[in-house]
Motif scaffolding. Sequence first.
Motif, short mmCIF file in Angstrom:
data_model
loop_
_atom_site.label_atom_id
_atom_site.label_comp_id
_atom_site.label_asym_id
_atom_site.label_seq_id
_atom_site.Cartn_x
_atom_site.Cartn_y
_atom_site.Cartn_z
N TYR A 36 93.38 22.30 57.58
CA TYR A 36 92.47 22.58 58.54
C TYR A 36 91.14 23.18 58.21
O TYR A 36 90.12 22.85 58.72
N GLU A 37 91.05 23.92 57.22
CA GLU A 37 89.91 24.38 56.80
C GLU A 37 88.87 23.35 56.37
O GLU A 37 87.63 23.33 56.38
N GLU A 38 89.72 22.36 55.54
CA GLU A 38 88.97 21.30 54.89
C GLU A 38 88.23 20.37 56.00
O GLU A 38 87.37 19.59 55.97
N HIS A 39 88.91 19.99 57.07
CA HIS A 39 88.53 19.13 58.15
C HIS A 39 88.14 19.83 59.51
O HIS A 39 87.45 18.86 60.13
N PHE A 40 87.97 20.94 59.76
CA PHE A 40 87.53 21.58 61.30
C PHE A 40 86.96 22.81 60.88
O PHE A 40 87.25 23.59 59.90
N PRO A 41 86.01 23.21 61.95
CA PRO A 41 85.46 24.38 61.92
C PRO A 41 86.22 25.70 62.08
O PRO A 41 87.36 25.67 62.72
N MET A 42 86.12 26.49 61.47
CA MET A 42 86.95 27.92 61.36
C MET A 42 86.46 28.69 62.58
O MET A 42 85.34 28.79 63.05
N ARG B 84 94.87 35.71 55.61
CA ARG B 84 94.17 35.44 54.24
C ARG B 84 93.27 34.19 54.04
O ARG B 84 92.25 34.13 53.18
N HIS B 85 93.60 33.21 54.82
CA HIS B 85 92.86 31.90 54.64
C HIS B 85 91.72 31.90 55.68
O HIS B 85 90.93 30.70 55.53
N PHE B 86 91.30 32.72 56.48
CA PHE B 86 90.23 32.66 57.41
C PHE B 86 89.18 33.71 56.90
O PHE B 86 89.59 34.73 56.49
N PRO B 87 87.93 33.52 57.24
CA PRO B 87 86.93 34.53 56.85
C PRO B 87 87.04 35.62 57.60
O PRO B 87 86.58 36.68 57.23
#
Length: 465
Positions: free
Chosen positions: A167-173, A410-413
């Motif tokens: 998701y992080e690679e393909h879509f805005p967070m 932990r995977h999100f800003p």
Amino acid sequence: MNDSRWASIDAFAEQNRDNILRDITRLVAVPSVEGTPEPGAPFGRGPKAALDKALEIAAELGLDTHDADGYIGWAETGPIADGQKYLATITHTDVVPEGNGWDADPYTVRVRDGWLLGRGVADDKGPSILCLYALKYLKDNGVALKYPVRALLGTNEETHMHDVEYYEEHFPMPAFCFTPDAEFPVCNGEKGGFSGELVSPVFAGGVIVDFVGGVARNAVPDRAACTVRVPASALKPTEGVTFEAGEAGATVIRGWGKSGHAAMPEGTVNAIGLIVRCLLESGVCTPAETAYLEVLRTLHASTDGSALGIAAADEVFTPLTIIGGTIKMDGGRLRQSFDCRYPTSTNGETLTAAMKAACGTAAALEKVEVKVPFYIAADSPAIQTLITTYNEVTGENKTPFTMGGGTYARHFPYAVSFGPEHTDIALPDFAGPMHGANEGTPFEKLIEALKIYILALLRLQEIEL
């Protein structure tokens, strides 16, 4: 509760009780342990089938849905324009293997004394349904949203979290995200993660024929079995261990422990460790086998890492924990996995060095993975919004906490975990913890959590992100 929206939220949750139970039951009914990758199902048929079912439920609730190549999916309140800030929740529809010790089918939800029992009712299929209903409330009530809301549905949380990486690679967070995959009130920090395997040499002409135990790296195994080429009379009776006749004069040693989550090992009993102790005290193994088992005895000797010399603590997190999760014979070698959760006072390099020292020449350290600790300041606006909402709804006066469990946060800003578990509620005798047999959660607390989530999403619309 003095928020003018509360009456509407309360009424919505109460009116949808039966529907929520129905949909949790439908989602739990889909076995979704990671399997062999297939086209369109990168983590196997089970996780993909569970994602499909969750999206089917979301569509029935009137939400827009999207499947991102089987890696992850989502429901949302409406289209999100390019560059537009949005809020998100994230849960997962994959589960750990059912394991042993269940009183009934793990994939059939049972209701007993107000508790739901079934694999995933707490972790994390029950919370997944809550998020979908929270979005249904927003859409059904025509809430004007400064930040659209997306309910992300992962499929690989229990193993590698490759779903959220995709998701992080393909879509805005999202501008802010919370994951209902831990305990209330708000978890704003997670320990680091250190995992890998302790691998034996090939035991040519050894005593150990096979050794199998555990269902997941991040769960304490309650059962294990080791087949050895010696009679039961040569083995020392050991607490928690039984012997039975195997084939061709062999003996099957069975260990009977108590399962639990790797991040909360207090009170668990590791079945693999019981067998290791039995073998070593019996003195029946070859020198090479004995040397390897001594490494495993050190691993299993304490869940705080003191036997390995890696015990650690700091002012932010609870002390380090480490457990041995699974063991298996592979190509003539034994592979013992381990799962360690560590605070900021140590690091992956220190832990790796200590583990290699423990292995010496008797074992090899392989498949090492390290995740650094994660922490968001408790006084940040979004976290304060969540903790205030929780306290007002419950009448409590809790503060944010940190934990050893690892979540998507932990995977999100900018993200935290936000319920719905309650560590202050004792499990009844018939229910078990997350990752354990008879996994259970109190239904009333799920309904309360839904109300908290709806109000929190409304209040998050009112702050600057």
